[in-house]
Design a protein around this motif. Structure first.
Motif, mmCIF file in Angstrom:
data_model
loop_
_atom_site.group_PDB
_atom_site.id
_atom_site.type_symbol
_atom_site.label_atom_id
_atom_site.label_comp_id
_atom_site.label_asym_id
_atom_site.label_seq_id
_atom_site.Cartn_x
_atom_site.Cartn_y
_atom_site.Cartn_z
ATOM 1 N N ARG A 117 7.450 1.799 -4.720
ATOM 2 C CA ARG A 117 7.147 0.534 -4.037
ATOM 3 C C ARG A 117 6.086 0.766 -2.956
ATOM 4 O O ARG A 117 5.171 -0.027 -2.789
ATOM 5 C CB ARG A 117 8.380 -0.088 -3.402
ATOM 6 C CG ARG A 117 8.026 -1.377 -2.624
ATOM 7 C CD ARG A 117 9.205 -2.048 -1.972
ATOM 8 N NE ARG A 117 10.238 -2.419 -2.907
ATOM 9 C CZ ARG A 117 10.209 -3.477 -3.716
ATOM 10 N NH1 ARG A 117 9.176 -4.281 -3.711
ATOM 11 N NH2 ARG A 117 11.214 -3.710 -4.527
ATOM 12 N N ASN A 118 6.224 1.849 -2.226
ATOM 13 C CA ASN A 118 5.270 2.143 -1.160
ATOM 14 C C ASN A 118 3.855 2.270 -1.729
ATOM 15 O O ASN A 118 2.901 1.730 -1.167
ATOM 16 C CB ASN A 118 5.678 3.431 -0.435
ATOM 17 C CG ASN A 118 5.074 3.527 0.926
ATOM 18 O OD1 ASN A 118 5.404 2.756 1.818
ATOM 19 N ND2 ASN A 118 4.177 4.482 1.107
ATOM 20 N N GLU A 119 3.731 2.947 -2.854
ATOM 21 C CA GLU A 119 2.412 3.122 -3.475
ATOM 22 C C GLU A 119 1.866 1.798 -3.994
ATOM 23 O O GLU A 119 0.667 1.512 -3.854
ATOM 24 C CB GLU A 119 2.491 4.161 -4.598
ATOM 25 C CG GLU A 119 1.153 4.555 -5.157
ATOM 26 C CD GLU A 119 0.172 5.092 -4.108
ATOM 27 O OE1 GLU A 119 -1.057 4.927 -4.326
ATOM 28 O OE2 GLU A 119 0.596 5.660 -3.083
ATOM 29 N N VAL A 120 2.714 0.974 -4.584
ATOM 30 C CA VAL A 120 2.283 -0.349 -5.045
ATOM 31 C C VAL A 120 1.767 -1.169 -3.856
ATOM 32 O O VAL A 120 0.726 -1.822 -3.944
ATOM 33 C CB VAL A 120 3.446 -1.081 -5.767
ATOM 34 C CG1 VAL A 120 3.144 -2.554 -5.959
ATOM 35 C CG2 VAL A 120 3.739 -0.412 -7.110
ATOM 36 N N LYS A 156 -2.118 -2.619 -3.146
ATOM 37 C CA LYS A 156 -2.364 -4.052 -2.930
ATOM 38 C C LYS A 156 -3.009 -4.320 -1.572
ATOM 39 O O LYS A 156 -3.180 -5.465 -1.187
ATOM 40 C CB LYS A 156 -1.052 -4.841 -3.042
ATOM 41 C CG LYS A 156 -0.536 -4.958 -4.454
ATOM 42 C CD LYS A 156 0.710 -5.820 -4.500
ATOM 43 C CE LYS A 156 1.167 -6.022 -5.932
ATOM 44 N NZ LYS A 156 2.353 -6.868 -6.003
ATOM 45 N N GLY A 157 -3.315 -3.257 -0.849
ATOM 46 C CA GLY A 157 -3.994 -3.426 0.425
ATOM 47 C C GLY A 157 -3.085 -3.658 1.620
ATOM 48 O O GLY A 157 -3.558 -3.986 2.707
ATOM 49 N N ARG A 158 -1.786 -3.498 1.424
ATOM 50 C CA ARG A 158 -0.865 -3.628 2.556
ATOM 51 C C ARG A 158 -1.057 -2.427 3.469
ATOM 52 O O ARG A 158 -1.380 -1.338 3.013
ATOM 53 C CB ARG A 158 0.591 -3.693 2.071
ATOM 54 C CG ARG A 158 0.905 -4.844 1.127
ATOM 55 C CD ARG A 158 0.803 -6.228 1.765
ATOM 56 N NE ARG A 158 1.664 -6.402 2.913
ATOM 57 C CZ ARG A 158 2.875 -6.934 2.872
ATOM 58 N NH1 ARG A 158 3.379 -7.334 1.739
ATOM 59 N NH2 ARG A 158 3.575 -7.054 3.982
ATOM 60 N N HIS A 159 -0.862 -2.611 4.723
ATOM 61 C CA HIS A 159 -1.064 -1.539 5.691
ATOM 62 C C HIS A 159 0.198 -0.685 5.792
ATOM 63 O O HIS A 159 0.984 -0.833 6.719
ATOM 64 C CB HIS A 159 -1.438 -2.124 7.053
ATOM 65 C CG HIS A 159 -2.702 -2.899 7.007
ATOM 66 N ND1 HIS A 159 -3.943 -2.308 7.114
ATOM 67 C CD2 HIS A 159 -2.938 -4.214 6.837
ATOM 68 C CE1 HIS A 159 -4.868 -3.229 7.019
ATOM 69 N NE2 HIS A 159 -4.289 -4.391 6.851
#
Length: 172
Positions: free
Chosen positions: A100-103, A107-110
């Protein structure tokens, strides 16, 4: 001659007639923890939830993965709740599986590539009625020794705490 059967005298012990009277008194609820994604709630008392129950509560339900959450995070929530009895504590993010962290990163989440969330060592949360700066100040007053990030943007308002190295930052 018929003898009368002995009738026991009424008991002055209420627990003899009512087994529930022997039950331990209910623990005072300090706060209610709400999972921001599942809307599940959990009463926070002096000794509940257990760290096992808290870890299940914060599991990555989408990827069906769970890890043991660092107990210091639950202790911090109790410390905050004692100052704000009856408060609603909303968990924005708990355990995140590495996948999940990699996804989220793609997706550009910080999010950090080696996030403390993936180790069960971080939570993001907010407390109803407290601003992000006020909550951060209370965490510092509690002598928090790990990471503390504040996010007081227009879209998201929460604090990040982790049990990694001591550091402070302000996010978006």
């Amino acid at each position: 001659m018929i003898e009368a059967a002995a009738v026991p005298a009424p008991s002055s012990n209420p627990s003899a007639a009512d087994p529930a009277a022997n039950a331990a008194p209910a623990k005072k609820t300090l706060a209610t923890i709400v999972h921001g994604h599942t809307q599940e709630t959990l009463a926070l008392t002096e000794d509940e939830p257990t760290i096992e129950r808290f870890s299940t509560f914060l599991a990555d339900h989408g990827y069906e993965q769970e890890t043991r959450i660092d107990p210091r995070l639950l202790d911090l929530l109790r410390t905050i709740a004692k100052k704000h009895e009856g408060a609603r504590i909303e968990i924005v993010s708990g355990y995140r599986s590495p996948k999940r962290n990699e996804v989220m990163r793609k997706k550009g989440r910080h999010v950090a590539s080696h996030s403390q969330h993936t180790l069960g060592m971080a939570i993001d949360f907010r407390v109803d009625g407290l601003t992000v700066p006020k909550l951060a100040a209370e965490i510092l007053q509690a002598k928090w020794q790990g990471g503390l990030g504040t996010y007081a943007g227009r879209r998201d308002r929460f604090v990040h705490v982790d049990t990694g190295p001591k550091r402070r930052w302000s996010g978006f």
